[in-house]
Design a protein around this motif. Structure first.
Motif, short mmCIF file in Angstrom:
data_model
loop_
_atom_site.label_atom_id
_atom_site.label_comp_id
_atom_site.label_asym_id
_atom_site.label_seq_id
_atom_site.Cartn_x
_atom_site.Cartn_y
_atom_site.Cartn_z
N ARG A 409 0.82 -1.21 0.00
CA ARG A 409 0.00 0.00 0.00
C ARG A 409 0.86 1.27 0.00
O ARG A 409 0.56 2.24 -0.69
N THR A 410 1.99 1.23 0.75
CA THR A 410 2.86 2.42 0.82
C THR A 410 3.45 2.77 -0.53
O THR A 410 3.37 3.92 -0.99
N LEU A 411 4.07 1.79 -1.19
CA LEU A 411 4.68 2.04 -2.49
C LEU A 411 3.64 2.37 -3.54
O LEU A 411 3.85 3.25 -4.38
N LEU A 412 2.51 1.68 -3.50
CA LEU A 412 1.46 1.96 -4.47
C LEU A 412 0.94 3.39 -4.31
O LEU A 412 0.67 4.08 -5.30
N HIS A 413 0.80 3.83 -3.07
CA HIS A 413 0.35 5.21 -2.82
C HIS A 413 1.37 6.20 -3.36
O HIS A 413 1.00 7.24 -3.93
N ARG A 414 2.68 5.86 -3.22
CA ARG A 414 3.72 6.74 -3.75
C ARG A 414 3.65 6.83 -5.28
O ARG A 414 3.73 7.91 -5.87
N GLU A 415 3.49 5.66 -5.93
CA GLU A 415 3.38 5.64 -7.38
C GLU A 415 2.12 6.36 -7.82
O GLU A 415 2.12 7.07 -8.85
N CYS A 420 -0.50 11.15 -10.20
CA CYS A 420 -1.39 12.32 -10.04
C CYS A 420 -0.65 13.61 -10.35
O CYS A 420 -1.21 14.54 -10.96
N ASP A 421 0.61 13.69 -9.92
CA ASP A 421 1.41 14.88 -10.24
C ASP A 421 1.58 15.05 -11.75
O ASP A 421 1.46 16.15 -12.28
N ASP A 528 -10.77 12.59 -14.01
CA ASP A 528 -12.23 12.66 -14.11
C ASP A 528 -12.91 12.60 -12.76
O ASP A 528 -13.83 13.38 -12.47
N HIS A 529 -12.46 11.68 -11.90
CA HIS A 529 -13.15 11.45 -10.63
C HIS A 529 -12.40 12.02 -9.44
O HIS A 529 -13.01 12.31 -8.41
N ALA A 530 -11.09 12.18 -9.55
CA ALA A 530 -10.29 12.78 -8.47
C ALA A 530 -8.87 12.97 -8.98
O ALA A 530 -8.44 12.31 -9.93
N THR A 531 -8.15 13.87 -8.33
CA THR A 531 -6.73 14.09 -8.66
C THR A 531 -5.84 13.89 -7.45
O THR A 531 -4.65 14.18 -7.48
N ASP A 532 -6.41 13.38 -6.38
CA ASP A 532 -5.66 13.10 -5.15
C ASP A 532 -5.60 11.59 -4.95
O ASP A 532 -6.60 10.88 -5.14
N PRO A 533 -4.43 11.05 -4.57
CA PRO A 533 -4.31 9.59 -4.43
C PRO A 533 -5.32 9.00 -3.47
O PRO A 533 -5.92 7.95 -3.76
N ASP A 535 -8.26 10.15 -2.51
CA ASP A 535 -9.61 10.22 -3.07
C ASP A 535 -9.81 9.17 -4.16
O ASP A 535 -10.87 8.54 -4.24
N LEU A 536 -8.80 8.99 -5.00
CA LEU A 536 -8.93 7.99 -6.06
C LEU A 536 -9.10 6.60 -5.48
O LEU A 536 -9.97 5.82 -5.93
N MET A 537 -8.29 6.24 -4.48
CA MET A 537 -8.39 4.92 -3.89
C MET A 537 -9.74 4.74 -3.20
O MET A 537 -10.37 3.67 -3.30
N GLN A 538 -10.19 5.78 -2.50
CA GLN A 538 -11.47 5.66 -1.80
C GLN A 538 -12.62 5.46 -2.78
O GLN A 538 -13.52 4.64 -2.56
N ARG A 539 -12.57 6.17 -3.88
CA ARG A 539 -13.68 6.06 -4.85
C ARG A 539 -13.63 4.76 -5.63
O ARG A 539 -14.66 4.17 -5.94
N ALA A 540 -12.43 4.29 -5.90
CA ALA A 540 -12.33 2.97 -6.52
C ALA A 540 -12.80 1.89 -5.54
O ALA A 540 -13.44 0.91 -5.96
N ASP A 541 -12.51 2.06 -4.26
CA ASP A 541 -12.95 1.11 -3.23
C ASP A 541 -14.48 1.09 -3.14
O ASP A 541 -15.11 0.03 -3.11
N VAL A 542 -15.07 2.27 -3.09
CA VAL A 542 -16.54 2.36 -3.03
C VAL A 542 -17.16 1.67 -4.25
O VAL A 542 -18.14 0.92 -4.13
#
Length: 857
Positions: A409-415, A420-421, A528-533, A535-542
């Motif tokens: 999760r740590t490395l994936l969040h970094r990537e 996003c940048d 389209d749905h988010a530009t923050d890591p 937020d993207l993970m949370q929305r993909a999770d939902v």
């Protein structure tokens, strides 16, 4: 050639006929021989980098001989004295000795010819004597340089012009000094022979002082080189780099052609071997394999300290060890490592580049010191290597999943942050696919966690096989994975998600067992749905949970999915507080016997009135309580509060039964029956007046444990009911084993039984099943009289619903029981025949003012 040149000068030249002035003092020829022997022994070596130049004092007795002795006597004294030193003391080889003897004879005759030709019979005094000395010395130096260069050209086929120019330049400078000194000595000898002895004494003192100066200077240079050596090896963190730096410094410091370093394990096998030769490094397999005995001999020779092998004194094992290198001289020292791994080592320095010197004891001590410093540097290098490996392993472990080796999760969040940048900079699009395996828990529970781990590794391998350049896959934990898919739009992302689903659905064989793998995938797009890591993970999770609930294809994020999620997070945090403060209410819905409308009991229902959000429906906060681990506490609160209210009703004359729902966790909890027993004992509430309701789904996880818990409750005298029957997939084998007293028909079937024949058939089947198993049947969700009549016609005995009352607080229920409880209606049933002899049944109902009803079947 040089010998012939010397003979020609002696026989054919006019050397013997040149005039010579008679000195006041003539020394014996043997004194000159002793002087030449001494000057060959006490040579001053001037070292410059890897080169060495000799400053010999032989020009002084030679110049004196030019002015005192005849050609034959001078040549004889020169050859005899030099040969004694070179052969006896320095043990020079025959070839080199012959060359030197011929060169010395040629130099003597050439210098004598020039010296006496310039003086032309005059006394060797004044400027004329100095010029004669200078020209003779320059000529002899030039002859020696040309002779040595010719030998190099004949043996090696080439001559280094740069070195030749340097030798000529240094020889010229030395010739000027020697000529001046020689002219002075000759002048003293001719004018005052008695001053010669003090002059010799002064020369000896000067020689000793100069040798001491050179020794100090060389020691200072060695210290500088040792410091440079220590610094260079200490900077090398890698063992091989440190060894290579060490060997290069050894070659420079000892002025040798080759230096080699070998490390040997305890079993005698080399683990590292490096050689620095002619400015190049060779390692391990690039070198001839040494014989084990020769290597062991080298290690044994340095066990007690450095081993010295000067020129002409090398030994056979050393020569065999360096089989591809002609060894002239060598020095060896031990180098042992013990901190990280016990290894024995040896440093070999061979073939000093200078032709005028060889290794001595000082060099052996120096190599020993270098070995000790190198040992520390190499052990530091090994420690650094180990620390680097451990740091790399820890960094890998910190950023990768230990089971699948995928990014965690740590490395994936970094990537994801980097992606996003990039998206914010250049507008690029990418997708996040959140993947969760379906029914993974059943694999663990059925086949064991080891098989579950194999399944996760298989899934990881398949996901990696689907990656494109630039994509990233990681494991978030448990059976959750995430994929970062670069440069795609929403449609392409869904196509890739379908491809992932299809790939995972391929049969997976684990321990000879075919396992069906299915996955739910939620897709969120950036930007389209988010530009923050996060937020993207949370929305993909939902979205993934929405896809799992739908049980279909991968789903794309929809903003409408987020509303409930945010509310859910807020409620989860506040539900715990509400339970601790007692903010949840317990309300009661009556259960009636249809035949006479008598209230037999009530069902306790939890209700939550949120101070800001208002009433929160049970179907919303009950799942939250289950996920947050609060369902056990909620069940106990409802049970104890309901029993307390029922006791008050009984005391006031309302002898009604009490039904309480229990959670799936309570059904699986072996300690739950003991808790119920304690509550009944403490309150003295009759066990047969309490009915505990369980759902079908609560028994699916572990039917064996569920049956054990329910049997324990039944032995206490508590009645048991199965709630929402018909919505699960109960096994009839377990159903007949359960100590149940009643079955409650789910309200979804009851509400539509008047309009849907299938629901009516299901209700009929459940009623018949309950009766056949000796249980009573309770219908939920009754909202009108027509449904009551239909249930009575099907044989259902009891019901509850909004037709009679909403769920009421305890005090309002008591009032309702006392004043508003329904009374038995007057009901008349009339059976009519429709001409089909009862084969085609239908029914209708109508109300009369007196609540009379007529059934037509």
């Amino acid at each position: 050639m040089l010998t012939a040149f010397a003979v020609a000068l002696l026989v054919a030249s006019p050397v013997t006929d040149l005039p010579m002035a008679q000195p006041r003092f003539v020394g014996p020829w043997w004194a000159f021989a002793l002087a030449f022997a001494a000057t060959e022994q006490f040579v001053i070596h001037l070292h410059r980098r890897r080169d060495a130049h000799s400053l010999s004092l032989s020009e002084l007795p030679l110049l004196l001989g030019y002015s005192m002795l005849g050609p034959v006597a001078l040549v004889g004294a020169r050859l005899l004295g030099s040969a004694f030193t070179l052969l006896v003391v320095k043990r020079q080889g025959p070839t080199k000795l012959a060359f030197n003897m011929a060169l010395f004879a040629s130099e003597v005759l050439l210098g004598l010819l020039i010296f006496r030709a310039v003086l032309d019979g005059q006394a060797p005094l004044g400027v004329r004597a100095w010029v004669a000395a200078l020209l003779s010395i320059l000529a002899t130096n030039l002859l020696g340089t040309l002779a040595v260069s010719a030998v190099i050209w004949l043996t090696e086929g080439r001559v280094q012009l740069a070195m030749l120019r340097e030798v000529v330049t240094i020889g010229t400078v030395l010739a000027v000094g020697n000529a001046a000194a020689g002219a002075f000595v000759i002048g003293v000898t001719w004018t005052a022979p008695e001053a010669l002895l003090p002059l010799v004494a002064v020369a000896v003192f000067l020689y000793i002082g100069y040798q001491a100066y050179l020794s100090l200077r060389e020691r200072h240079a060695n210290l500088q080189t040792l410091y440079r050596f220590t610094s260079s090896t200490a900077r090398s963190g890698d063992t091989r780099e440190a060894a290579a730096a060490m060997l290069e410094e050894v070659c420079q410091l000892l002025r040798c052609e080759m230096a080699e370093f070998v490390l040997v394990a305890e079993d005698g096998e080399p683990v590292l071997r490096i050689r620095h030769q002619d400015g190049q490094l060779r390692q391990d397999d690039d070198l001839p394999a040494p014989h084990t005995d020769d290597l062991a001999w080298c290690l044994a020779r340095v066990a007690d300290g450095p081993a010295l092998f000067p020129a002409g004194r090398t030994e056979a094992p050393l020569t065999r060890y360096l089989t591809d290198v002609p060894v002239k001289d060598a020095v060896l020292a031990s180098l042992d490592l013990e901190l990280v791994q016990r290894l024995r080592g040896v440093i070999v320095a061979a073939n000093r580049t200078s032709e005028i010197s060889t290794f001595d004891g000082t060099d052996a001590e120096l190599v020993g010191a270098l070995a000790r410093h190198a040992g520390v540097a190499l052990e530091n290098g090994q420690l650094v290597e180990r620390l680097r490996r451990e740091a790399a392993d820890k960094a890998h472990q910190a950023n990768h999943d230990s089971l699948t080796q995928l990014p965690n999760r740590t490395l994936l969040h970094r990537e994801l942050g980097r992606a996003c940048d990039r998206s914010r900079r250049d507008g690029s699009r990418f997708a996040v696919l959140f993947l969760d395996l379906d029914n993974f828990k059943q694999v663990n529970d059925t086949l064991g966690h080891a098989t579950g781990d194999l399944l996760l590794q298989e899934v990881a391998g398949r996901l990696q096989g689907l990656l494109r350049p630039g994509d990233v896959v990681g494991r978030l934990g448990g059976d959750e994975f995430a994929l970062l898919v670069a440069d795609v739009d929403a449609d392409e992302a869904l196509v890739i998600a379908d491809r992932v689903t299809a790939e995972l659905h391929q049969p997976c064989v684990l321990h000879d067992i075919a396992v069906d793998v299915r996955a739910s995938i939620g897709v969120a797009m950036c930007p389209d749905h988010a530009t923050d890591p996060d937020d993207l993970m949370q929305r993909a999770d939902v979205t993934m949970y929405a896809a799992k609930s739908a049980g279909g294809r991968p789903r794309l994020y929809d903003p409408s999915l987020d509303v409930f999620t945010h509310r859910r997070l807020a409620l989860a945090a506040e539900l715990r507080t509400a339970l601790h403060r007692g903010d949840l209410e317990v309300r009661y819905q009556p259960r009636l016997r249809l035949a006479d409308r008598k209230v037999l009991g009530v069902e306790a229902l939890a209700r939550w009135a949120h101070p800001e959000l208002g009433p929160v429906p049970p179907q919303e906060f009950i799942p939250i309580a289950e996920e947050a681990g609060l369902i056990d506490e909620l069940t106990r609160i409802v049970l104890e509060r309901a029993i307390a209210d029922a006791i008050r009703w009984h005391r006031d004359g309302q002898q009604i039964e009490l039904s309480v729902n229990i959670s799936a966790r309570s059904v699986m909890d072996p300690a739950f029956p003991a808790h119920v027993t304690e509550v009944l004992r403490r309150t003295a509430f009759p066990a047969d007046m309490l009915t505990l309701e369980v759902t079908e789904s609560s028994m699916l996880t572990d039917p064996v444990r569920a049956v054990a818990t329910l049997e324990a409750l039944a032995r206490m005298g508590v009645r048991l009911a199965i709630d929402d029957f018909g919505t699960g997939f109960s096994s009839m084998a377990y159903l007949k084993r359960l100590p149940l007293h009643e079955i409650k028909v789910d309200q979804g079937f009851v509400r539509h039984m008047l309009t849907d024949d299938n629901d009516r058939v299901i209700v009929q089947s459940i009623v018949d099943l309950a009766h056949n198993l000796g249980m009573s049947c309770v219908a939920e969700g009754v909202e009108d009289d027509e449904t009551v009549l239909a249930l009575m016609a099907l044989g259902c005995e009891e019901a509850q619903g909004y037709l009679w009352s909403d769920p009421l607080p305890a005090d309002e229920l008591f009032t309702w029981l006392s004043t508003s409880a329904p009374r038995a209606p007057e009901v008349e049933l009339q059976v009519l025949t429709d001409g089909h002899s009862g084969q085609d049944r239908r029914w209708a109902a109508r109300h009369a003012g007196t609540q009379r009803a007529v059934w037509t079947r």
